[in-house]
Design a protein around this motif. Structure first.
Motif, PDB file in Angstrom:
ATOM      1  N   ARG A   3      -6.967   6.767   3.188  1.00 49.09           N
ATOM      2  CA  ARG A   3      -5.789   7.087   2.349  1.00 49.09           C
ATOM      3  C   ARG A   3      -5.832   6.308   1.046  1.00 49.09           C
ATOM      4  O   ARG A   3      -5.485   6.827  -0.006  1.00 49.09           O
ATOM      5  N   ARG A   4      -6.253   5.038   1.139  1.00 45.81           N
ATOM      6  CA  ARG A   4      -6.314   4.209  -0.068  1.00 45.81           C
ATOM      7  C   ARG A   4      -7.410   4.668  -1.020  1.00 45.81           C
ATOM      8  O   ARG A   4      -7.306   4.540  -2.235  1.00 45.81           O
ATOM      9  N   LEU A   5      -8.504   5.162  -0.441  1.00 45.87           N
ATOM     10  CA  LEU A   5      -9.647   5.568  -1.281  1.00 45.87           C
ATOM     11  C   LEU A   5      -9.456   6.948  -1.904  1.00 45.87           C
ATOM     12  O   LEU A   5     -10.169   7.325  -2.815  1.00 45.87           O
ATOM     13  N   ARG A   6      -8.497   7.702  -1.365  1.00 46.21           N
ATOM     14  CA  ARG A   6      -8.369   9.109  -1.750  1.00 46.21           C
ATOM     15  C   ARG A   6      -7.569   9.227  -3.039  1.00 46.21           C
ATOM     16  O   ARG A   6      -6.379   9.521  -3.016  1.00 46.21           O
ATOM     17  N   THR A   7      -8.218   8.942  -4.155  1.00 45.90           N
ATOM     18  CA  THR A   7      -7.490   9.017  -5.434  1.00 45.90           C
ATOM     19  C   THR A   7      -8.106  10.077  -6.339  1.00 45.90           C
ATOM     20  O   THR A   7      -7.933  10.049  -7.541  1.00 45.90           O
ATOM     21  N   THR A  22     -10.675  -1.414  -4.216  1.00 50.03           N
ATOM     22  CA  THR A  22     -11.572  -0.267  -4.125  1.00 50.03           C
ATOM     23  C   THR A  22     -10.996   0.976  -4.799  1.00 50.03           C
ATOM     24  O   THR A  22     -11.651   1.988  -4.866  1.00 50.03           O
ATOM     25  N   GLY A  23      -9.767   0.868  -5.267  1.00 49.20           N
ATOM     26  CA  GLY A  23      -9.162   2.044  -5.898  1.00 49.20           C
ATOM     27  C   GLY A  23     -10.031   2.567  -7.023  1.00 49.20           C
ATOM     28  O   GLY A  23     -10.594   1.810  -7.768  1.00 49.20           O
ATOM     29  N   LEU A  63      -9.746  -4.298   0.133  1.00 47.34           N
ATOM     30  CA  LEU A  63      -9.277  -2.904   0.042  1.00 47.34           C
ATOM     31  C   LEU A  63      -8.559  -2.573  -1.272  1.00 47.34           C
ATOM     32  O   LEU A  63      -8.863  -1.549  -1.879  1.00 47.34           O
ATOM     33  N   PRO A  64      -7.632  -3.418  -1.735  1.00 53.56           N
ATOM     34  CA  PRO A  64      -6.926  -3.033  -2.960  1.00 53.56           C
ATOM     35  C   PRO A  64      -7.854  -2.858  -4.161  1.00 53.56           C
ATOM     36  O   PRO A  64      -7.555  -2.103  -5.071  1.00 53.56           O
ATOM     37  N   ALA A 117      -6.343   4.475   7.396  1.00 56.15           N
ATOM     38  CA  ALA A 117      -5.630   3.747   6.337  1.00 56.15           C
ATOM     39  C   ALA A 117      -6.556   3.538   5.132  1.00 56.15           C
ATOM     40  O   ALA A 117      -6.145   3.714   3.983  1.00 56.15           O
ATOM     41  N   VAL A 118      -7.814   3.177   5.410  1.00 51.62           N
ATOM     42  CA  VAL A 118      -8.789   2.986   4.330  1.00 51.62           C
ATOM     43  C   VAL A 118      -8.965   4.298   3.554  1.00 51.62           C
ATOM     44  O   VAL A 118      -8.934   4.325   2.321  1.00 51.62           O
TER      45      VAL A 118
END
Ligand code: HAM
Length: 408
Positions: free
Chosen positions: A343-347, A406-407, A403-404, A340-341
C-alpha cells in the motif's frame, strides 16, 4: 463436463484487453476533444427498433439477429448495431430538443449471427460516434477528420476512405427500379440468396459475398446517378472539404452499405491486412432516421468502427505499465506486513503482492520471469524494523531502506 464458450464469442485476456483499452482511451480523449459525450444504451432493445431502422430486408434483420421472446412475451433483440439504440435514446430522452449540434460516442458489444471467421464474430465490439443536427457537408467531413485523427493516434498511416453517396426518396425508388430491371434480366445467373435480395430489396445485391454477383454488378446502374441535385451538390462539397483537410479518399460507386437508413454520404475504411471484403469501419449520413423513429426531422451522420478488427491490425503497441514491483514475503507470517508495504509503495506504478507462499527464492525467480522491475522483500527483520529490502531484478542490486523513504 466442460462448458465451452459460445461459438463466435471471444475471451479477451489481459494482453488483448490492454489493446482494446488503448483504443477506447484514444476514442474517449479524441472524440471528447471534438465535443462528443459518451452514451451507453442497453444491449437489449425491442426487436421492432431494428426492423424499423436497419430495415426488414437487410441481411442483419433478416437472418443475423439474436431475437427471443422474454418471459413477459415481448420480442427482444440483442443489438446488432448501436445507431438505432442511440437514436431511440435521443428521442426518448428528448435530447432532440437540446441545442444542436448534439455529439455522442459509444463503445460496446454488438451481436450478429454470422458465420464466424477471421475478424468476424457473433459477439463483437464497436466504437462509434453520431453527430445530430448538422445537415451541411462540413458535418460529414468533420466526422471523417475526427476519425482520421483517431486512426492516426493508433499508429495507422496509409488508410483511405471509400466514399459514395446514395439517393433518398424518389431517387432511391428510381435506383431500386433500375437495379431490379438490370439484375432481373440476369436473374438466372444469381444464387438463391441473391434472387431473394433482388425480390425484396435490390440494393442488398451489393452486400452479396458471391463473386459471380459482384461480376454481374460491375456494369449495374450506379447509386450516384440517381441523386437529386441537392444531394449531388452535398456530395461534391463533402469531397471538396475532405481534400482541403487532407483526408485521403477514393470514390467507390459500388459502395452501398448493408443498412437501409443511409441518405447521401456513405463510407467505409478497409485494411489490406484484413480479409478482402472486411471493413474496419463504416458509416454515413442518415437524415431520415430520427423522424422515422418518432422524433423531429433531424439530420444525422456517424460511423462505427469494428473494434475487434481495429485492434487486430492496430500498429500501436499497448505495453504494460513500466516500473512494476512485486512484494515478496519471506514466509506466510509476513504476508500481512507485505500488504502494508505494498500500500505504501503503490503511488503510481503497479505493485503486486506475491501471496503464493512459495518463499523468497522461488518468488524472486517468478518475479524476474514475469518481467517485474523490482522486488520488495519482507522478512521478520523488515517487519520488526519497519523496513523493506528493495532488489532491482535487472541489476540484482539490493538495499534495505526504511519504509517511509521508499515512497516514489
Ligand atoms: P456496419 O457496417 O454494419 O455499420 O458495422 C460497422 C463495423 O462493425 C464494420 O465495418 C465492421 O468493422 C464491424 N462489424 C460488423 N459486423 C461484425 C462482425 N460480425 N464481427 C466483427 N466486426 C463486425 C453499423 O453498424 C452502423 N451502425 C455504422 C453507423 C454509425 N452508421 C452511422 N452511424
Amino acid at each position: 463436463m466442460n462448458v465451452a464458450r459460445v461459438k463466435g464469442t471471444r475471451d479477451l485476456l489481459p494482453a488483448e484487453s490492454r489493446r482494446f483499452a488503448a483504443a477506447e482511451d484514444a476514442a474517449r480523449r479524441i472524440f471528447g476533444a471534438y465535443g462528443y459525450g459518451e452514451i451507453r444504451t442497453p444491449t437489449l432493445e425491442s426487436t421492432e427498433l431494428f426492423a424499423r431502422s436497419v430495415g426488414e430486408a437487410t441481411d442483419i434483420v433478416h437472418k443475423e439477429m439474436y431475437t427471443f421472446t422474454d418471459r413477459g412475451g415481448r420480442s427482444l433483440t440483442l443489438r446488432p448495431e448501436n445507431t438505432a439504440g442511440v437514436v431511440r435514446a435521443v428521442v426518448e430522452n428528448r435530447l432532440d430538443q437540446a441545442p444542436m449540434p448534439l455529439r455522442l460516442w459509444y463503445a460496446g458489444p454488438q451481436f450478429r449471427y454470422e458465420r464466424p471467421q477471421k475478424g468476424r464474430f457473433r459477439e463483437f465490439r464497436q466504437i462509434g460516434a453520431e453527430l445530430f443536427g448538422a445537415p451541411g457537408p462540413a458535418a460529414d467531413a468533420e466526422v471523417l477528420v475526427m476519425l482520421f485523427e483517431f486512426l492516426e493516434a493508433l499508429g495507422f498511416r496509409d488508410l483511405s476512405v471509400s466514399l459514395n453517396a446514395v439517393p433518398a426518396g424518389a431517387g432511391r425508388e428510381a435506383f431500386s427500379e433500375a437495379l431490379r430491371t438490370f439484375a432481373g434480366a440476369r436473374a438466372d445467373r444469381l444464387g438463391e440468396d441473391d434472387r431473394r435480395r433482388l425480390a425484396e430489396n435490390p440494393h442488398r445485391l451489393f452486400d452479396s459475398k458471391d463473386p459471380g454477383t459482384a461480376a454481374i454488378l460491375e456494369n449495374a446502374p450506379r447509386a450516384i446517378d440517381y441523386l437529386d441535385p441537392e444531394s449531388r451538390a452535398h456530395h461534391a462539397a463533402v469531397m471538396e472539404i475532405l481534400r482541403a483537410n487532407g483526408i485521403p479518399f477514393v470514390e467507390d460507386p459500388r459502395l452501398v452499405r448493408g443498412l437501409d437508413y443511409y441518405t447521401k454520404t456513405v463510407f467505409e475504411v478497409t485494411s489490406s491486412r484484413l480479409g478482402a471484403q472486411d471493413a474496419i469501419l463504416g458509416g454515413g449520413r442518415y437524415d431520415g432516421l430520427v423522424s422515422d423513429l418518432g422524433g423531429p426531422p433531424l439530420a444525422a451522420v456517424g460511423f462505427a468502427i469494428g473494434e475487434d478488427r481495429l485492434v487486430d491490425v492496430m500498429p500501436l503497441e499497448a505495453a504494460p505499465a513500466p516500473g512494476r514491483v512485486r512484494v515478496i514475503p519471506l514466509a506466510p507470517e509476513q504476508e500481512g506486513y507485505a500488504l502494508a508495504v505494498a500500500r505504501r509503495l503503490r503511488t503510481g506504478a503497479p505493485v503486486e503482492c506475491d501471496l503464493s507462499g512459495r518463499g523468497v527464492k522461488k518468488g524472486l525467480a517468478a518475479a524476474a520471469d514475469l518481467g517485474f522491475d523490482e522486488a520488495a522483500i519482507v522478512g521478520p527483520d523488515e517487519a520488526r524494523e519497519g523496513t523493506v529490502t528493495i532488489k532491482n531484478l535487472k541489476t540484482r542490486e539490493q538495499k534495505t531502506v526504511a519504509l517511509p523513504e521508499t515512497g516514489r
